[in-house]
Design a protein around this motif. Structure first.
Motif, PDB file in Angstrom:
ATOM      1  N   ALA A 150      15.879   6.333 -58.410  1.00 23.14           N
ATOM      2  CA  ALA A 150      15.209   6.767 -59.647  1.00 23.14           C
ATOM      3  C   ALA A 150      13.844   7.392 -59.331  1.00 23.14           C
ATOM      4  N   SER A 151      13.117   6.813 -58.369  1.00 22.76           N
ATOM      5  CA  SER A 151      11.819   7.383 -57.997  1.00 22.76           C
ATOM      6  C   SER A 151      12.003   8.743 -57.343  1.00 22.76           C
ATOM      7  N   PHE A 152      13.018   8.833 -56.487  1.00 23.67           N
ATOM      8  CA  PHE A 152      13.312  10.112 -55.843  1.00 23.67           C
ATOM      9  C   PHE A 152      13.631  11.173 -56.899  1.00 23.67           C
ATOM     10  N   LEU A 153      14.468  10.780 -57.866  1.00 23.06           N
ATOM     11  CA  LEU A 153      14.870  11.722 -58.916  1.00 23.06           C
ATOM     12  C   LEU A 153      13.667  12.182 -59.734  1.00 23.06           C
ATOM     13  N   GLU A 154      12.783  11.236 -60.026  1.00 18.99           N
ATOM     14  CA  GLU A 154      11.598  11.576 -60.811  1.00 18.99           C
ATOM     15  C   GLU A 154      10.791  12.677 -60.111  1.00 18.99           C
ATOM     16  N   GLN A 155      10.629  12.526 -58.802  1.00 20.12           N
ATOM     17  CA  GLN A 155       9.871  13.538 -58.056  1.00 20.12           C
ATOM     18  C   GLN A 155      10.626  14.852 -57.945  1.00 20.12           C
ATOM     19  N   LEU A 156      11.943  14.729 -57.741  1.00 14.61           N
ATOM     20  CA  LEU A 156      12.765  15.938 -57.624  1.00 14.61           C
ATOM     21  C   LEU A 156      12.700  16.746 -58.921  1.00 14.61           C
ATOM     22  N   LEU A 157      12.784  16.071 -60.065  1.00 15.30           N
ATOM     23  CA  LEU A 157      12.783  16.780 -61.351  1.00 15.30           C
ATOM     24  C   LEU A 157      11.436  17.439 -61.601  1.00 15.30           C
ATOM     25  N   GLN A 158      10.389  16.785 -61.108  1.00 15.27           N
ATOM     26  CA  GLN A 158       9.069  17.400 -61.227  1.00 15.27           C
ATOM     27  C   GLN A 158       9.014  18.682 -60.405  1.00 15.27           C
ATOM     28  N   LYS A 159       9.533  18.577 -59.180  1.00 21.20           N
ATOM     29  CA  LYS A 159       9.535  19.722 -58.273  1.00 21.20           C
ATOM     30  C   LYS A 159      10.354  20.883 -58.860  1.00 21.20           C
ATOM     31  N   LEU A 160      11.488  20.549 -59.486  1.00 19.44           N
ATOM     32  CA  LEU A 160      12.362  21.595 -60.027  1.00 19.44           C
ATOM     33  C   LEU A 160      11.931  22.033 -61.432  1.00 19.44           C
ATOM     34  N   ALA A 161      10.883  21.389 -61.958  1.00 15.47           N
ATOM     35  CA  ALA A 161      10.411  21.647 -63.333  1.00 15.47           C
ATOM     36  C   ALA A 161      11.527  21.428 -64.363  1.00 15.47           C
ATOM     37  N   HIS A 162      12.314  20.389 -64.164  1.00  9.90           N
ATOM     38  CA  HIS A 162      13.315  19.989 -65.159  1.00  9.90           C
ATOM     39  C   HIS A 162      12.681  18.914 -66.049  1.00  9.90           C
ATOM     40  N   ASN A 163      12.268  19.322 -67.246  1.00 16.63           N
ATOM     41  CA  ASN A 163      11.555  18.395 -68.133  1.00 16.63           C
ATOM     42  C   ASN A 163      12.462  17.880 -69.243  1.00 16.63           C
ATOM     43  N   GLY A 164      11.919  16.927 -70.010  1.00 22.30           N
ATOM     44  CA  GLY A 164      12.615  16.468 -71.215  1.00 22.30           C
ATOM     45  C   GLY A 164      13.854  15.642 -70.959  1.00 22.30           C
ATOM     46  N   VAL A 165      13.838  14.891 -69.873  1.00 21.65           N
ATOM     47  CA  VAL A 165      14.995  14.050 -69.556  1.00 21.65           C
ATOM     48  C   VAL A 165      15.075  12.869 -70.522  1.00 21.65           C
ATOM     49  N   ARG A 166      16.305  12.540 -70.937  1.00 22.03           N
ATOM     50  CA  ARG A 166      16.513  11.312 -71.699  1.00 22.03           C
ATOM     51  C   ARG A 166      17.564  10.453 -71.012  1.00 22.03           C
ATOM     52  N   VAL A 167      17.475   9.166 -71.276  1.00 24.88           N
ATOM     53  CA  VAL A 167      18.356   8.223 -70.579  1.00 24.88           C
ATOM     54  C   VAL A 167      19.132   7.418 -71.619  1.00 24.88           C
ATOM     55  N   VAL A 168      20.437   7.388 -71.468  1.00 21.68           N
ATOM     56  CA  VAL A 168      21.269   6.612 -72.392  1.00 21.68           C
ATOM     57  C   VAL A 168      21.842   5.416 -71.662  1.00 21.68           C
ATOM     58  N   ASN A 169      21.643   4.252 -72.246  1.00 17.39           N
ATOM     59  CA  ASN A 169      22.248   3.048 -71.683  1.00 17.39           C
ATOM     60  C   ASN A 169      23.418   2.627 -72.567  1.00 17.39           C
ATOM     61  N   LEU A 170      24.611   2.601 -71.989  1.00 14.98           N
ATOM     62  CA  LEU A 170      25.786   2.137 -72.744  1.00 14.98           C
ATOM     63  C   LEU A 170      25.950   0.645 -72.501  1.00 14.98           C
ATOM     64  N   GLU A 171      25.838  -0.128 -73.574  1.00 19.80           N
ATOM     65  CA  GLU A 171      25.884  -1.586 -73.442  1.00 19.80           C
ATOM     66  C   GLU A 171      27.284  -2.123 -73.745  1.00 19.80           C
ATOM     67  N   VAL A 172      27.812  -2.883 -72.786  1.00 15.33           N
ATOM     68  CA  VAL A 172      29.140  -3.486 -72.952  1.00 15.33           C
ATOM     69  C   VAL A 172      29.122  -4.876 -72.301  1.00 15.33           C
ATOM     70  N   PRO A 173      29.624  -5.916 -72.994  1.00 22.43           N
ATOM     71  CA  PRO A 173      29.648  -7.256 -72.389  1.00 22.43           C
ATOM     72  C   PRO A 173      30.546  -7.325 -71.148  1.00 22.43           C
ATOM     73  N   ASP A 174      30.157  -8.202 -70.209  1.00 21.50           N
ATOM     74  CA  ASP A 174      30.871  -8.334 -68.933  1.00 21.50           C
ATOM     75  C   ASP A 174      32.377  -8.530 -69.042  1.00 21.50           C
ATOM     76  N   GLU A 175      32.801  -9.434 -69.952  1.00 22.57           N
ATOM     77  CA  GLU A 175      34.240  -9.744 -69.989  1.00 22.57           C
ATOM     78  C   GLU A 175      35.045  -8.512 -70.411  1.00 22.57           C
ATOM     79  N   VAL A 176      34.434  -7.670 -71.244  1.00 15.33           N
ATOM     80  CA  VAL A 176      35.119  -6.439 -71.661  1.00 15.33           C
ATOM     81  C   VAL A 176      35.206  -5.475 -70.470  1.00 15.33           C
ATOM     82  N   LEU A 177      34.147  -5.446 -69.662  1.00 14.75           N
ATOM     83  CA  LEU A 177      34.120  -4.536 -68.507  1.00 14.75           C
ATOM     84  C   LEU A 177      35.229  -4.845 -67.519  1.00 14.75           C
ATOM     85  N   VAL A 178      35.378  -6.139 -67.185  1.00 15.55           N
ATOM     86  CA  VAL A 178      36.386  -6.512 -66.178  1.00 15.55           C
ATOM     87  C   VAL A 178      37.771  -6.113 -66.686  1.00 15.55           C
ATOM     88  N   ALA A 179      38.050  -6.403 -67.958  1.00 16.88           N
ATOM     89  CA  ALA A 179      39.361  -6.064 -68.522  1.00 16.88           C
ATOM     90  C   ALA A 179      39.586  -4.557 -68.486  1.00 16.88           C
TER      91      ALA A 179
END
Ligand code: AMP
Length: 184
Positions: free
Chosen positions: A94-123
């Motif tokens: 993540a730190s590497f990516l942060e610097q890389l995006l700065q270098k490439l001038a890729h701004n406005g990044v957003r992050v989506v976290n998909l939340e799912v309980p463990d037992e559902v994941l294994v199934a």
């Protein structure tokens, strides 16, 4: 211009949602897991080195994936946006990516976290039938997620980039919620 990172445990539905959004926005869907699987299929030097880690459910060393992501994000087709799926997987990526995006001038990044309980994941993962989807490897991937990837929730929420979406719903409902949170 959409620049989106998908976080969330294995089996959360990142791949499907990322793929759908990328095709509707006509921007590249960049999945490090897919790139590695293709490299393993073609037995390229990267694929040969990555195989033993992927087979055990461990992360492939950063030295292999950082170059790969830098090359990919430097391609001209990323100028209109991109969706990252499966990268970053730990704080140093993540730190590497942060610097890389700065270098490439890729701004406005957003992050989506998909939340799912463990037992559902294994199934879900057991039902998927991928080569690295045996129960033992699945459990290890979930452990690796908790140990190494989960800290990224704090990393991105500290930077106020994080949105969470409930991934424990039908595909259509998740897509719908995702669209709504991206518009707000
Ligand atoms: P995925 O398709 O994202 O679930 O990735 C499948 C496997 O590829 C993971 O279990 C890891 O072994 C490897 N992998 C994918 N992305 C990364 C990454 N960013 N860093 C290290 N290993 C990765």
């Amino acid at each position: 211009m959409p620049r989106l990172i998908f976080l969330g445990p294995p089996g959360a539905g990142k791949g499907t949602q990322a793929q759908n959004l990328a095709s509707s926005w006509q921007i590249p869907h960049i999945s490090t897991g897919e790139i590695l699987r293709e490299a393993m299929r073609s037995q390229s030097p990267l694929g040969i080195k990555a195989q033993e880690y992927v087979d055990r459910g461990e992360l492939v060393p950063d030295s292999l994936v950082l170059d790969l992501i830098e090359d990919r994000l430097s391609q001209p087709d990323t100028q209109n946006g991109w969706i990252l799926d499966g990268f970053p997987r730990n704080v140093s990526q993540a730190s590497f990516l942060e610097q890389l995006l700065q270098k490439l001038a890729h701004n406005g990044v957003r992050v989506v976290n998909l939340e799912v309980p463990d037992e559902v994941l294994v199934a879900r993962l057991l039902g998927r039938g991928r080569q690295d989807d045996t129960e033992e490897v699945i459990r290890r991937r979930l452990e690796v997620y908790r140990e190494q990837t989960l800290p990224l929730i704090d990393f991105y929420s500290d930077r106020q980039l994080l949105m969470s979406v409930n991934g424990d719903q039908s595909l259509e409902k998740v897509s719908n919620d995702l669209h709504n949170s991206l518009e707000s």
